[in-house]
Design a protein around this motif. Structure first.
Motif, PDB file in Angstrom:
ATOM      1  N   MET A 196       1.034  -1.142   0.095  1.00  0.00           N
ATOM      2  CA  MET A 196      -0.038   0.050   0.073  1.00  0.00           C
ATOM      3  C   MET A 196       0.840   1.231   0.122  1.00  0.00           C
ATOM      4  N   LYS A 197       0.643   2.316  -0.873  1.00  0.00           N
ATOM      5  CA  LYS A 197       1.377   3.503  -1.001  1.00  0.00           C
ATOM      6  C   LYS A 197       1.226   4.251   0.300  1.00  0.00           C
ATOM      7  N   ARG A 198       2.081   4.909   0.780  1.00  0.00           N
ATOM      8  CA  ARG A 198       2.102   5.878   1.953  1.00  0.00           C
ATOM      9  C   ARG A 198       0.951   7.023   1.563  1.00  0.00           C
ATOM     10  N   GLU A 199       0.933   7.426   0.331  1.00  0.00           N
ATOM     11  CA  GLU A 199      -0.008   8.544   0.017  1.00  0.00           C
ATOM     12  C   GLU A 199      -1.337   8.177   0.348  1.00  0.00           C
ATOM     13  N   THR A 200      -1.585   6.972   0.157  1.00  0.00           N
ATOM     14  CA  THR A 200      -3.008   6.672   0.418  1.00  0.00           C
ATOM     15  C   THR A 200      -3.548   7.004   1.707  1.00  0.00           C
ATOM     16  N   LEU A 201      -2.555   7.234   2.579  1.00  0.00           N
ATOM     17  CA  LEU A 201      -3.007   7.376   3.989  1.00  0.00           C
ATOM     18  C   LEU A 201      -3.260   8.841   4.164  1.00  0.00           C
ATOM     19  N   SER A 202      -2.811   9.767   3.149  1.00  0.00           N
ATOM     20  CA  SER A 202      -2.775  11.351   3.367  1.00  0.00           C
ATOM     21  C   SER A 202      -4.027  11.693   4.048  1.00  0.00           C
ATOM     22  N   LEU A 203      -5.104  11.438   3.583  1.00  0.00           N
ATOM     23  CA  LEU A 203      -6.366  11.932   4.265  1.00  0.00           C
ATOM     24  C   LEU A 203      -7.393  10.681   4.472  1.00  0.00           C
ATOM     25  N   TYR A 204      -7.298   9.996   5.419  1.00  0.00           N
ATOM     26  CA  TYR A 204      -8.068   9.088   5.734  1.00  0.00           C
ATOM     27  C   TYR A 204      -9.332   9.203   6.400  1.00  0.00           C
ATOM     28  N   PHE A 205     -10.528   9.035   5.677  1.00  0.00           N
ATOM     29  CA  PHE A 205     -11.791   9.518   6.348  1.00  0.00           C
ATOM     30  C   PHE A 205     -12.347   8.267   6.946  1.00  0.00           C
ATOM     31  N   ILE A 206     -13.190   8.300   7.980  1.00  0.00           N
ATOM     32  CA  ILE A 206     -13.633   6.972   8.759  1.00  0.00           C
ATOM     33  C   ILE A 206     -14.952   7.451   9.074  1.00  0.00           C
ATOM     34  N   MET A 207     -16.057   6.738   8.888  1.00  0.00           N
ATOM     35  CA  MET A 207     -17.271   7.034   9.188  1.00  0.00           C
ATOM     36  C   MET A 207     -18.069   5.699   9.289  1.00  0.00           C
ATOM     37  N   GLY A 208     -19.219   5.993  10.080  1.00  0.00           N
ATOM     38  CA  GLY A 208     -20.334   4.936  10.372  1.00  0.00           C
ATOM     39  C   GLY A 208     -21.585   5.846  10.165  1.00  0.00           C
ATOM     40  N   SER A 209     -22.748   4.918  10.009  1.00  0.00           N
ATOM     41  CA  SER A 209     -24.093   5.745   9.852  1.00  0.00           C
ATOM     42  C   SER A 209     -24.506   6.682  11.108  1.00  0.00           C
ATOM     43  N   ASN A 210     -23.831   6.366  12.359  1.00  0.00           N
ATOM     44  CA  ASN A 210     -24.210   7.124  13.597  1.00  0.00           C
ATOM     45  C   ASN A 210     -23.292   8.310  13.711  1.00  0.00           C
ATOM     46  N   ASN A 211     -22.279   8.585  12.682  1.00  0.00           N
ATOM     47  CA  ASN A 211     -21.462   9.884  12.817  1.00  0.00           C
ATOM     48  C   ASN A 211     -22.046  10.883  12.044  1.00  0.00           C
ATOM     49  N   THR A 212     -22.983  10.800  11.319  1.00  0.00           N
ATOM     50  CA  THR A 212     -23.783  11.811  10.661  1.00  0.00           C
ATOM     51  C   THR A 212     -25.070  11.905  10.657  1.00  0.00           C
ATOM     52  N   SER A 213     -25.721  13.048  10.449  1.00  0.00           N
ATOM     53  CA  SER A 213     -27.212  13.155  10.543  1.00  0.00           C
ATOM     54  C   SER A 213     -27.557  13.121   9.104  1.00  0.00           C
ATOM     55  N   GLU A 214     -26.806  13.137   8.102  1.00  0.00           N
ATOM     56  CA  GLU A 214     -27.070  13.172   6.631  1.00  0.00           C
ATOM     57  C   GLU A 214     -26.996  11.776   6.130  1.00  0.00           C
ATOM     58  N   ASP A 215     -27.183  11.465   4.825  1.00  0.00           N
ATOM     59  CA  ASP A 215     -26.969  10.395   4.155  1.00  0.00           C
ATOM     60  C   ASP A 215     -25.658  10.038   4.089  1.00  0.00           C
ATOM     61  N   PRO A 216     -25.084   9.051   4.698  1.00  0.00           N
ATOM     62  CA  PRO A 216     -23.554   8.571   4.730  1.00  0.00           C
ATOM     63  C   PRO A 216     -23.073   8.357   3.378  1.00  0.00           C
ATOM     64  N   LEU A 217     -24.187   8.045   2.466  1.00  0.00           N
ATOM     65  CA  LEU A 217     -23.404   7.697   1.032  1.00  0.00           C
ATOM     66  C   LEU A 217     -23.298   9.136   0.551  1.00  0.00           C
ATOM     67  N   ILE A 218     -24.229  10.190   0.747  1.00  0.00           N
ATOM     68  CA  ILE A 218     -23.883  11.556   0.037  1.00  0.00           C
ATOM     69  C   ILE A 218     -22.610  11.913   0.673  1.00  0.00           C
ATOM     70  N   VAL A 219     -22.499  11.938   2.216  1.00  0.00           N
ATOM     71  CA  VAL A 219     -21.117  12.454   2.774  1.00  0.00           C
ATOM     72  C   VAL A 219     -20.071  11.744   2.373  1.00  0.00           C
ATOM     73  N   LEU A 220     -19.967  10.484   2.138  1.00  0.00           N
ATOM     74  CA  LEU A 220     -18.871   9.851   1.458  1.00  0.00           C
ATOM     75  C   LEU A 220     -18.314  10.307   0.219  1.00  0.00           C
ATOM     76  N   GLU A 221     -19.503  10.447  -0.652  1.00  0.00           N
ATOM     77  CA  GLU A 221     -19.236  11.040  -2.008  1.00  0.00           C
ATOM     78  C   GLU A 221     -18.563  12.305  -2.078  1.00  0.00           C
ATOM     79  N   GLN A 222     -19.315  13.046  -1.433  1.00  0.00           N
ATOM     80  CA  GLN A 222     -18.545  14.588  -1.219  1.00  0.00           C
ATOM     81  C   GLN A 222     -17.270  14.763  -0.826  1.00  0.00           C
TER      82      GLN A 222
END
Ligand SMILES: Cc1ncsc1CCOP(=O)(O)O
Ligand SMILES: C=C1C=NC(C)=NC1=N
Length: 211
Positions: free
Chosen positions: A1-27
């Motif tokens: 795995m390339k180190r650059e892959t880790l530059s901005l590593y977003f973590i989320m579950g459905s209970n971390n947002t009040s929006e649609d997680p699919l939309i949050v992830l795409e954005q």
């Protein structure tokens, strides 16, 4: 795995947002997220078939943009979904056990905060370690006291060369400290998942760090 892959590593579950997680992830991916972890954990987390269904949907968003899709803790789900990787904590199965269950192509990440844990992760073939909490966090209900970026500095001084992401309370104002301490990237939940504009939040975070 390339180190650059880790530059901005977003973590989320459905209970971390009040929006649609699919939309949050795409954005978030449009804003420059380089890696995603599905972490369905804590109060209100989905379980069983619902957890699997959301995981599958989040993975297809990642696949659309060729962003690695990592599953937290749940090795069986990672295998079932054919995820790109799995992240385990110190109180989960030892990495060598996990490695016997997963394809060798899977990325493996481990949480570590001491030199012993980091060395053990290196020995057992982890692709990266997540070190934290860097700063105070409201997201992980049972988070221990912040260890600070100096912990990453110590690990580097003690010749830990494994890719490292810092985690815990990271946002635009403190992200560079984590990189200056020797991390290859920042991983975070609420700075993006609870932003009014997740794309803008991801972009500002990416622009706030220089390597
Ligand atoms: C999963 C985890 N592990 C240590 S702190 C934390 C939560 C990070 O969430 P946030 O980025 O919102 O502080
Ligand atoms: C606890 C964690 C530490 N680090 C990372 C990258 N993910 C996690 N879930």
């Amino acid at each position: 795995m390339k180190r650059e892959t880790l530059s901005l590593y977003f973590i989320m579950g459905s209970n971390n947002t009040s929006e649609d997680p699919l939309i949050v992830l795409e954005q978030a991916i449009m804003g420059g997220v380089t890696c995603f972890q599905y972490r369905e954990k804590g109060s209100g987390a989905l379980t069983g078939i619902e957890k699997e269904k959301l995981g599958r949907e989040l993975m297809s968003v990642c696949r659309k943009y060729q962003v690695p899709f990592i599953v937290n803790d749940d090795v069986d789900l990672a295998i079932k979904l054919k995820a790109d990787g799995v992240h385990t904590g110190q109180d989960d199965q030892p990495l060598e056990e996990v490695k016997k269950m997963i394809p060798s192509s899977m990325i493996t990440g481990v949480s570590a905060k001491t030199l012993d844990e980091a060395r053990e992760a290196e020995k057992q073939g982890a692709d990266y370690i997540g070190v934290g909490p860097m700063f105070a966090t409201k997201t992980k209900e049972d988070a221990e006291a912040p260890v600070g970026p100096s912990t990453i500095q110590q690990l580097r001084r003690q010749k830990i060369t494994l890719p490292i992401v810092g985690i815990g309370g990271i946002e635009v104002g403190n992200a560079q400290q984590v990189i200056d301490a020797g991390a290859d990237g920042i991983s975070l939940i609420s700075a993006i998942s609870q932003a009014k504009d997740p794309e803008q939040a991801a972009r500002l975070l990416r622009e706030s760090i220089s390597f």
